[in-house]
Design an enzyme around this catalytic site. Structure first.
Site, PDB file in Angstrom:
ATOM      1  N   GLU A  91       0.829  -1.210   0.000  1.00  0.00           N
ATOM      2  CA  GLU A  91       0.000   0.000   0.000  1.00  0.00           C
ATOM      3  C   GLU A  91       0.861   1.257   0.000  1.00  0.00           C
ATOM      4  O   GLU A  91       1.947   1.276   0.578  1.00  0.00           O
ATOM      5  CB  GLU A  91      -0.868   0.057   1.257  1.00  0.00           C
ATOM      6  CG  GLU A  91      -1.967  -0.951   1.322  1.00  0.00           C
ATOM      7  CD  GLU A  91      -2.755  -0.822   2.623  1.00  0.00           C
ATOM      8  OE1 GLU A  91      -2.631   0.224   3.290  1.00  0.00           O
ATOM      9  OE2 GLU A  91      -3.471  -1.769   2.963  1.00  0.00           O
ATOM     10  N   GLY A 163       5.526  -2.247   7.366  1.00  0.00           N
ATOM     11  CA  GLY A 163       6.899  -2.670   7.621  1.00  0.00           C
ATOM     12  C   GLY A 163       7.640  -1.749   8.574  1.00  0.00           C
ATOM     13  O   GLY A 163       7.196  -0.647   8.882  1.00  0.00           O
ATOM     14  N   GLU A 164       8.777  -2.227   9.049  1.00  0.00           N
ATOM     15  CA  GLU A 164       9.674  -1.456   9.913  1.00  0.00           C
ATOM     16  C   GLU A 164      10.844  -0.959   9.060  1.00  0.00           C
ATOM     17  O   GLU A 164      11.695  -1.749   8.647  1.00  0.00           O
ATOM     18  CB  GLU A 164      10.175  -2.343  11.057  1.00  0.00           C
ATOM     19  CG  GLU A 164      11.385  -1.842  11.816  1.00  0.00           C
ATOM     20  CD  GLU A 164      11.236  -0.433  12.372  1.00  0.00           C
ATOM     21  OE1 GLU A 164      12.039   0.433  11.965  1.00  0.00           O
ATOM     22  OE2 GLU A 164      10.339  -0.197  13.203  1.00  0.00           O
ATOM     23  N   LEU A 219       5.923   5.276  19.839  1.00  0.00           N
ATOM     24  CA  LEU A 219       6.071   5.013  21.271  1.00  0.00           C
ATOM     25  C   LEU A 219       4.828   4.321  21.837  1.00  0.00           C
ATOM     26  O   LEU A 219       4.899   3.211  22.354  1.00  0.00           O
ATOM     27  CB  LEU A 219       6.344   6.324  22.011  1.00  0.00           C
ATOM     28  CG  LEU A 219       6.633   6.201  23.507  1.00  0.00           C
ATOM     29  CD1 LEU A 219       7.875   5.360  23.758  1.00  0.00           C
ATOM     30  CD2 LEU A 219       6.787   7.591  24.127  1.00  0.00           C
ATOM     31  N   CYS A 340      -3.426   1.906   8.139  1.00  0.00           N
ATOM     32  CA  CYS A 340      -2.314   1.318   7.405  1.00  0.00           C
ATOM     33  C   CYS A 340      -2.461  -0.202   7.363  1.00  0.00           C
ATOM     34  O   CYS A 340      -2.607  -0.857   8.384  1.00  0.00           O
ATOM     35  CB  CYS A 340      -1.002   1.704   8.096  1.00  0.00           C
ATOM     36  SG  CYS A 340       0.446   1.053   7.276  1.00  0.00           S
TER      37      CYS A 340
END
EC number: 2.1.1.192
Length: 361
Positions: A91, A163-164, A219, A340
């Site tokens: 996306e 994703g990271e 966080l 997301c």
């Protein structure tokens, strides 16, 4: 499967051109065709020789992505579902802001971070995107406007999609180099923000890179017990280790850090948590900024719901009174698959249902 030409950073393209027996300036010409004129085929590069065009066609493709779905919101937000060469889905989201057009890009197929409130992690990480697949998202969104004759240009980028990003560190850095290049898209580094869920060692590496790209940290909780319950990454990088890395980043760069804080009803949205957060930020208050995010409900995570407006305002007021810079994030695309990972997840569900129906008519 041929790689995308967008996988080459400018220096690598110069090296490739020289390897083909061409002059170095040909790389600048190719770069201009790709990022200034934004052509969709090598044949459109009319100042290149037929021989060089043939070599380009033999070794690369221009666009590695196929557009599957486009959803347009009443507020101007556009959500894209792209298919990768291996059939995987990702996306990308365009958001209209008061300061310009901002695009949120994806860096991985799926996500292993496992945040319990997030649609992105419903499907585990399949693979990293390469630099070219990340760049291509920007180019296809820009093409969307170019084809409509709209004189609008992408001005800001947030690396906050599926994703990271710091788990795909080198490809993400090369993505920055490509879109920031002043001979190409020339999107200023200070107009780019990368968000990490808290890979402390990579935050330190990023501090040492010397780039001007903005850093955001997801966080979402002010203490280890709560954060570990909603973000399993906190078990590997607890708040003490995370904040040591953040303080190193601030000392090294003298740049502000944005803290993303999703508002979950009766989970992390109380005044008590707001006070804990102010205590956590007290040593870096001048260079920190808190982004309070209204939660987009995800059907698979129905244990969570959106914080009531009065809770969000009480949290916001508490931070403000303690001198913490903060804002409640403006919502985009609430009338489409907004959260997301939702569009991808919902599309994959429908594809599976169709496949089952075909087998069992």
């Amino acid at each position: 499967m041929k790689p995308s030409i967008h996988s080459l950073v400018h220096q690598t393209m110069q090296e490739w051109v020289l390897e083909q027996g061409e002059k170095k300036f040909r790389a600048d010409q190719i770069w201009e065709w790709l990022y200034r004129k934004r052509v969709q085929s090598f044949e459109e590069m009319t100042n290149l020789s037929k021989d060089l065009i043939a070599k380009l066609n033999d070794q690369f493709v221009v666009n590695p992505l196929k557009q599957r779905i486009v959803q347009e919101s009443a507020d101007g937000t556009v959500k894209y579902l792209f298919e990768l060469p291996d059939g995987m889905l990702i996306e990308t989201v365009l958001m209209r802001q008061h300061y310009g057009l901002s695009v949120c890009v994806t860096t991985q197929v799926g996500c292993n971070i496992g945040c319990t409130f997030c649609a992105s992690g419903l499907i585990k990480k399949q693979r990293d995107l390469n630099n070219g697949e990340i760049v291509a998202q920007i180019m296809l969104v820009q093409k969307y406007f170019d084809e409509r004759g709209q004189d609008e240009r992408i001005s800001h980028i947030v690396v906050m999609g599926i994703g990271e990003p710091f788990d795909n560190y080198n490809n993400v850095l090369n993505f920055f180099r490509t879109i920031n290049d002043d001979k190409g898209m020339a999107i200023g580094a200070r107009h780019i923000t990368v968000s990490t869920s808290g890979l402390a060692h990579k935050i330190r590496d990023f501090a040492d890179e010397g780039v001007q790209v903005n850093l955001a940290v997801s966080l979402h909780a002010p203490n280890n017990e709560l954060r570990s319950s909603i973000m399993k990454i906190n078990r590997a990088f607890p708040i003490e280790k995370l904040f040591a890395a953040i303080e190193y980043y601030i000392e090294t760069t003298n740049r502000r850090v944005t803290f993303e804080y999703i508002m979950l009803n009766e989970v992390n949205d109380g005044v008590e948590q707001a006070l804990e957060l102010t205590e956590l930020l007290k040593n870096i208050k001048k260079l920190s900024y808190v982004n309070l995010i209204p939660y987009n409900p995800v059907s698979e995570h129905d244990q969570y719901s959106r914080s009531p407006k009065e809770c969000v305002l009480a949290f916001y007021d508490t931070l403000k009174k303690k001198g913490v810079n903060c804002v409640v994030r403006q919502e985009h695309g609430t009338d489409i698959d907004a959260a997301c990972g939702q569009l991808r997840s919902n599309t994959m569900k429908r594809d599976r249902q169709k496949a089952v129906a075909a087998v069992n008519p």
